[in-house]
Scaffold this motif. Structure first.
Motif, PDB file in Angstrom:
ATOM      1  N   PRO A 123      -0.837  34.435 -52.303  1.00 20.20           N
ATOM      2  CA  PRO A 123       0.730  34.577 -51.751  1.00 20.20           C
ATOM      3  C   PRO A 123       1.070  34.424 -50.117  1.00 20.20           C
ATOM      4  CG  PRO A 123      -0.171  36.593 -52.237  1.00 20.20           C
ATOM      5  CD  PRO A 123      -0.980  35.816 -52.603  1.00 20.20           C
TER       6      PRO A 123
ATOM      7  N   LYS B  32      11.346  27.523 -50.097  1.00 16.27           N
ATOM      8  CA  LYS B  32      11.160  26.887 -51.252  1.00 16.27           C
ATOM      9  C   LYS B  32      10.153  25.752 -50.982  1.00 16.27           C
ATOM     10  CE  LYS B  32      15.949  27.347 -52.954  1.00 16.27           C
ATOM     11  NZ  LYS B  32      15.616  28.606 -53.631  1.00 16.27           N
TER      12      LYS B  32
ATOM     13  N   ARG C 281       0.491  23.671 -54.688  1.00 19.70           N
ATOM     14  CA  ARG C 281       1.229  24.623 -54.766  1.00 19.70           C
ATOM     15  C   ARG C 281       1.962  24.739 -56.198  1.00 19.70           C
ATOM     16  NH1 ARG C 281       1.312  26.575 -49.480  1.00 19.70           N
ATOM     17  NH2 ARG C 281       3.123  28.043 -49.131  1.00 19.70           N
TER      18      ARG C 281
ATOM     19  N   ARG D  89       7.031  33.938 -37.199  1.00 20.57           N
ATOM     20  CA  ARG D  89       7.316  32.345 -37.515  1.00 20.57           C
ATOM     21  C   ARG D  89       8.664  32.366 -38.140  1.00 20.57           C
ATOM     22  NH1 ARG D  89       2.739  30.204 -41.253  1.00 20.57           N
ATOM     23  NH2 ARG D  89       4.449  30.195 -42.774  1.00 20.57           N
TER      24      ARG D  89
HETATM   25  P1  AP5 Z   1      -2.118  34.255 -42.316  1.00 22.69           P
HETATM   26  O1  AP5 Z   1      -3.446  33.942 -42.300  1.00 22.69           O
HETATM   27  O2  AP5 Z   1      -1.219  33.305 -41.657  1.00 22.69           O
HETATM   28  O3  AP5 Z   1      -1.610  34.168 -43.752  1.00 22.69           O
HETATM   29  P2  AP5 Z   1      -1.601  32.868 -44.914  1.00 22.69           P
HETATM   30  O4  AP5 Z   1      -1.735  33.119 -46.309  1.00 22.69           O
HETATM   31  O5  AP5 Z   1      -1.786  31.848 -44.365  1.00 22.69           O
HETATM   32  O6  AP5 Z   1       0.259  33.093 -45.040  1.00 22.69           O
HETATM   33  P3  AP5 Z   1       1.275  31.992 -44.510  1.00 22.69           P
HETATM   34  O7  AP5 Z   1       2.332  32.651 -43.621  1.00 22.69           O
HETATM   35  O8  AP5 Z   1       0.660  30.799 -44.139  1.00 22.69           O
HETATM   36  O9  AP5 Z   1       2.123  31.909 -45.929  1.00 22.69           O
HETATM   37  P4  AP5 Z   1       2.439  30.480 -46.798  1.00 22.69           P
HETATM   38  O10 AP5 Z   1       1.411  30.349 -47.621  1.00 22.69           O
HETATM   39  O11 AP5 Z   1       3.765  30.759 -47.572  1.00 22.69           O
HETATM   40  O12 AP5 Z   1       2.648  29.396 -45.583  1.00 22.69           O
HETATM   41  P5  AP5 Z   1       2.545  27.628 -45.483  1.00 22.69           P
HETATM   42  O13 AP5 Z   1       2.083  27.438 -44.161  1.00 22.69           O
HETATM   43  O14 AP5 Z   1       1.134  27.513 -46.592  1.00 22.69           O
HETATM   44  O15 AP5 Z   1      -1.885  35.594 -42.065  1.00 22.69           O
HETATM   45  C1  AP5 Z   1      -0.414  36.157 -42.167  1.00 22.69           C
HETATM   46  C2  AP5 Z   1      -0.398  37.466 -41.104  1.00 22.69           C
HETATM   47  O16 AP5 Z   1      -1.412  38.418 -41.697  1.00 22.69           O
HETATM   48  C3  AP5 Z   1      -0.875  37.033 -39.720  1.00 22.69           C
HETATM   49  O17 AP5 Z   1      -0.090  37.506 -38.797  1.00 22.69           O
HETATM   50  C4  AP5 Z   1      -2.408  37.299 -39.585  1.00 22.69           C
HETATM   51  O18 AP5 Z   1      -2.599  37.567 -38.252  1.00 22.69           O
HETATM   52  C5  AP5 Z   1      -2.235  38.643 -40.461  1.00 22.69           C
HETATM   53  N1  AP5 Z   1      -3.273  39.093 -41.166  1.00 22.69           N
HETATM   54  C6  AP5 Z   1      -4.229  37.922 -41.735  1.00 22.69           C
HETATM   55  N2  AP5 Z   1      -5.313  38.702 -42.292  1.00 22.69           N
HETATM   56  C7  AP5 Z   1      -4.942  40.103 -42.363  1.00 22.69           C
HETATM   57  C8  AP5 Z   1      -5.793  41.251 -42.816  1.00 22.69           C
HETATM   58  N3  AP5 Z   1      -6.942  41.172 -43.290  1.00 22.69           N
HETATM   59  N4  AP5 Z   1      -5.373  42.655 -42.514  1.00 22.69           N
HETATM   60  C9  AP5 Z   1      -4.047  42.454 -41.492  1.00 22.69           C
HETATM   61  N5  AP5 Z   1      -3.351  41.295 -41.036  1.00 22.69           N
HETATM   62  C10 AP5 Z   1      -3.893  40.319 -41.587  1.00 22.69           C
HETATM   63  O19 AP5 Z   1       3.943  27.410 -46.050  1.00 22.69           O
HETATM   64  C11 AP5 Z   1       4.836  27.324 -45.560  1.00 22.69           C
HETATM   65  C12 AP5 Z   1       6.161  26.383 -46.318  1.00 22.69           C
HETATM   66  O20 AP5 Z   1       6.043  25.122 -46.126  1.00 22.69           O
HETATM   67  C13 AP5 Z   1       6.316  26.608 -47.736  1.00 22.69           C
HETATM   68  O21 AP5 Z   1       7.278  28.021 -47.935  1.00 22.69           O
HETATM   69  C14 AP5 Z   1       6.850  25.658 -48.290  1.00 22.69           C
HETATM   70  O22 AP5 Z   1       8.151  25.241 -47.820  1.00 22.69           O
HETATM   71  C15 AP5 Z   1       6.096  24.436 -47.335  1.00 22.69           C
HETATM   72  N6  AP5 Z   1       4.801  23.962 -48.159  1.00 22.69           N
HETATM   73  C16 AP5 Z   1       3.451  24.222 -47.507  1.00 22.69           C
HETATM   74  N7  AP5 Z   1       2.728  23.693 -48.498  1.00 22.69           N
HETATM   75  C17 AP5 Z   1       3.420  23.272 -49.399  1.00 22.69           C
HETATM   76  C18 AP5 Z   1       3.018  22.364 -50.576  1.00 22.69           C
HETATM   77  N8  AP5 Z   1       1.730  22.231 -50.945  1.00 22.69           N
HETATM   78  N9  AP5 Z   1       3.933  21.984 -51.495  1.00 22.69           N
HETATM   79  C19 AP5 Z   1       5.300  22.301 -51.034  1.00 22.69           C
HETATM   80  N10 AP5 Z   1       5.761  22.974 -50.007  1.00 22.69           N
HETATM   81  C20 AP5 Z   1       4.674  23.323 -49.313  1.00 22.69           C
END
Ligand code: AP5
Ligand code: MG
Length: 194
Positions: free
Chosen positions: A8, A57, A88, A129
């Protein structure tokens, strides 16, 4: 080794990916990072992706697949790739398999990072973010449960799914991640090279 990281929003995929790609000396392919870069540069893809990202989304498959298709042909991906936040949905997973099959390659392992919704909300609350505002986080979680979770069955069906708990400290989680990777590598997924 080619690994798909599923979990997630806020599970820690990006955080753990940074460490894991260093350890395994493989490329880090994060579609979220690629889309944010495209958005920042205001490329055509970036402009098209913007509204979907702001709403929590999924960006349309064809845009994401075009970015990935281009990236995986770059030389640094030849030794292995950690796919972070991609695929995804099942359609993206099928397309990835097809792209890799053309190169006589396959995914060796799907790594699920399991974190509950309350923890996700807590972690993202303070990060800042643009898509971390509570309303968008709720939508990202909904998208995850509805469209991304079915991937776990897809990879479980192939016998390549490993699940790791994402709670605890970053070091604790990384130790679990390495254990899962070693287990999988021991079953024939080539580690590091290939
Ligand atoms: P972090 O390491 O950033 O977590 P993450 O799982 O990478 O979470 P994201 O925020 O990147 O989520 P996401 O998967 O929705 O985003 P994405 O960029 O892929 O950690 C999160 C926080 O927790 C940080 O502050 C960190 O320091 C902290 N933390 C980490 N580990 C911890 C621990 N053990 N204890 C405490 N704190 C901790 O996607 C963004 C958007 O892009 C999507 O919504 C969508 O619109 C688009 N998108 C991306 N990929 C696709 C795709 N393949 N298809 C369609 N749309 C896409
Ligand atoms: Mg991330």
């Amino acid at each position: 080794m080619r690994i798909v990281f599923v979990g997630p929003p806020g599970a820690g995929k990006g955080t753990q990916s940074q460490r894991l790609v260093e350890r395994l000396a493989i490329a880090h392919l994060s579609t979220g990072d690629m889309l944010r870069e495209a958005r920042q540069k205001q490329t055509k893809v970036g402009r098209l992706a913007e509204e979907y990202m702001a709403a929590g989304k999924l960006v349309p498959d064809e845009l994401v697949l075009a970015l990935v298709g281009e990236r995986i042909t770059s030389p640094d991906c030849a030794r292995g790739v950690l796919f972070d936040g991609f695929p995804r949905n099942v359609k993206q997973a099928e397309e990835l398999d097809a792209m890799l099959a053309e190169r006589r390659m396959a995914i060796d392992m799907a790594l699920e990072l399991a974190v509950d919704d309350e923890e996700v909300i807590r972690r993202l609350a303070g990060r800042g973010r643009p898509d971390d505002e509570p309303r968008v986080v709720a939508e990202r979680l909904k998208t995850y449960w509805g469209q991304t979770r079915p991937l776990l069955d897809y990879y479980r069906g192939r016998g390549i799914l490993e699940t790791v708990r994402g709670d605890g400290t970053i070091d604790q989680v990384f130790a679990r991640v390495l254990k899962a990777v070693d287990k999988r590598a021991g079953r024939g997924g080539a580690r590091g090279s290939e």
